[in-house]
Design an enzyme around this catalytic site. Sequence first.
Site, PDB file in Angstrom:
ATOM      1  N   ARG A 130      39.887  15.964  43.459  1.00 11.85           N
ATOM      2  CA  ARG A 130      38.860  16.634  42.659  1.00 11.85           C
ATOM      3  C   ARG A 130      39.451  17.926  42.083  1.00 11.85           C
ATOM      4  NH1 ARG A 130      37.168  12.390  43.732  1.00 11.85           N
ATOM      5  NH2 ARG A 130      35.067  11.763  44.399  1.00 11.85           N
ATOM      6  N   VAL A 161      33.291  32.939  37.258  1.00 13.34           N
ATOM      7  CA  VAL A 161      32.814  33.371  38.575  1.00 13.34           C
ATOM      8  C   VAL A 161      33.741  34.443  39.141  1.00 13.34           C
ATOM      9  CG1 VAL A 161      32.545  32.616  40.976  1.00 13.34           C
ATOM     10  CG2 VAL A 161      31.611  31.237  39.129  1.00 13.34           C
ATOM     11  N   ARG A 200      39.914  14.667  51.160  1.00 11.68           N
ATOM     12  CA  ARG A 200      40.250  14.763  49.744  1.00 11.68           C
ATOM     13  C   ARG A 200      41.274  15.873  49.494  1.00 11.68           C
ATOM     14  NH1 ARG A 200      34.098  14.317  47.489  1.00 11.68           N
ATOM     15  NH2 ARG A 200      34.038  12.068  47.154  1.00 11.68           N
ATOM     16  N   ASP A 229      46.143  45.386  28.575  1.00 11.77           N
ATOM     17  CA  ASP A 229      47.197  45.820  27.659  1.00 11.77           C
ATOM     18  C   ASP A 229      46.727  45.851  26.206  1.00 11.77           C
ATOM     19  OD1 ASP A 229      47.054  43.107  27.243  1.00 11.77           O
ATOM     20  OD2 ASP A 229      49.067  42.655  27.959  1.00 11.77           O
ATOM     21  N   GLY A 230      45.799  44.963  25.834  1.00 15.57           N
ATOM     22  CA  GLY A 230      45.287  44.962  24.467  1.00 15.57           C
ATOM     23  C   GLY A 230      44.523  46.233  24.142  1.00 15.57           C
ATOM     24  N   MET A 286      42.098  32.120  37.127  1.00 14.96           N
ATOM     25  CA  MET A 286      42.451  32.910  35.954  1.00 14.96           C
ATOM     26  C   MET A 286      43.748  33.689  36.184  1.00 14.96           C
ATOM     27  SD  MET A 286      38.842  34.379  34.531  1.00 14.96           S
ATOM     28  CE  MET A 286      37.782  33.366  33.511  1.00 14.96           C
ATOM     29  N   GLY A 287      44.127  34.449  35.162  1.00 22.00           N
ATOM     30  CA  GLY A 287      45.330  35.270  35.267  1.00 22.00           C
ATOM     31  C   GLY A 287      46.166  35.267  34.008  1.00 22.00           C
ATOM     32  N   ILE A 321      41.344  41.847  35.889  1.00 26.47           N
ATOM     33  CA  ILE A 321      41.440  41.039  37.105  1.00 26.47           C
ATOM     34  C   ILE A 321      42.809  40.390  37.231  1.00 26.47           C
ATOM     35  CG2 ILE A 321      38.964  40.552  37.033  1.00 26.47           C
ATOM     36  CD1 ILE A 321      39.754  37.612  36.358  1.00 26.47           C
ATOM     37  N   ASP A 322      43.568  40.341  36.120  1.00 30.74           N
ATOM     38  CA  ASP A 322      44.846  39.627  36.131  1.00 30.74           C
ATOM     39  C   ASP A 322      45.936  40.368  36.901  1.00 30.74           C
ATOM     40  OD1 ASP A 322      43.598  37.817  34.438  1.00 30.74           O
ATOM     41  OD2 ASP A 322      44.297  38.835  32.629  1.00 30.74           O
TER      42      ASP A 322
END
Length: 289
Positions: free
Chosen positions: A188, A195, A98, A16-17, A105-106, A62-63
């Site tokens: 963790r 990546v 665990r 959008d930018g 991201m996003g 990618i978002d």
Amino acid sequence: NLIERKINSLVVIGGDGSLTGASIFKTEWPDLLGELLKEKQIFPGNAKLCSYLNIVGMVGSIDNDLCGTDMTIGADTALHRIVDAMDCLASTAASHNRTFIIEVMGRHCGYLALMSAIAGPCDWVFIPEAPPESNWKEVLVTKMKKASNSSKRFGLIVIAEGAADCDGNPIKAEQVKTLLSDNGMDVRVTVLGHVQRGGQPTAFDRTLGSRLGCEAAKVILEGIHAGAEIDPCIVSLKNNTIVRLPLMEAIKHTLSIKECFKNKDFQRAQELRGTGFSKKVEMSKMLSV
């Protein structure tokens, strides 16, 4: 440089930018042209040939956060990276009993977190469009203890980097880790970071880029053949069909999602995210029961 090369059409690929900047550039083009003419930095003939600037946008992000398109270029590839990482972490999590917290991201869009949670062995997902209930801490502790003691022998939580509670307070991976650790769990945190943005693109992203690129070229050629200015637009994927949408209208709807968050209108935010987003939120809740 554009005018010297007699270029009056641009295909802009970005989020959008970048697309907002391109729209502003188009609006300011006549004034910039006039200034260059006044300062005699360009020839009048070239100025006449480039009296307007045509803009066509292709959403590369990618978002997957632009309203009006079902998928942006790069989102599918990033999603594959996340799911691959989840599969790897699930193995080590099970061997050590665990709980792993994965931050993806996003920005302010929960698409990657939501879809990876549905695709992978996830127990809980935090996304901006669907903040948890006020008692989420107690519910989460109970849920993750149950997951650790089940035959699966591990827990997996996905957090979008823009996740927050109903009051807009950020929910961070380290915060969730502290909560679970204080309740006796071995936890963790893995922040996937950049990546997600690299590597070979998936077949879907390759074909999507080709399809959108062909449509963008058609728009530009139509303007050239007509010898006329065209309204700025984006080419996007809607219901598996390539469509054209008004550029600034799509950006306006995208930016309005931040207002939805501010006003706590999360249902409207989900609707603006596009086809089926709300249903996917409900699906993730069902799968995590």
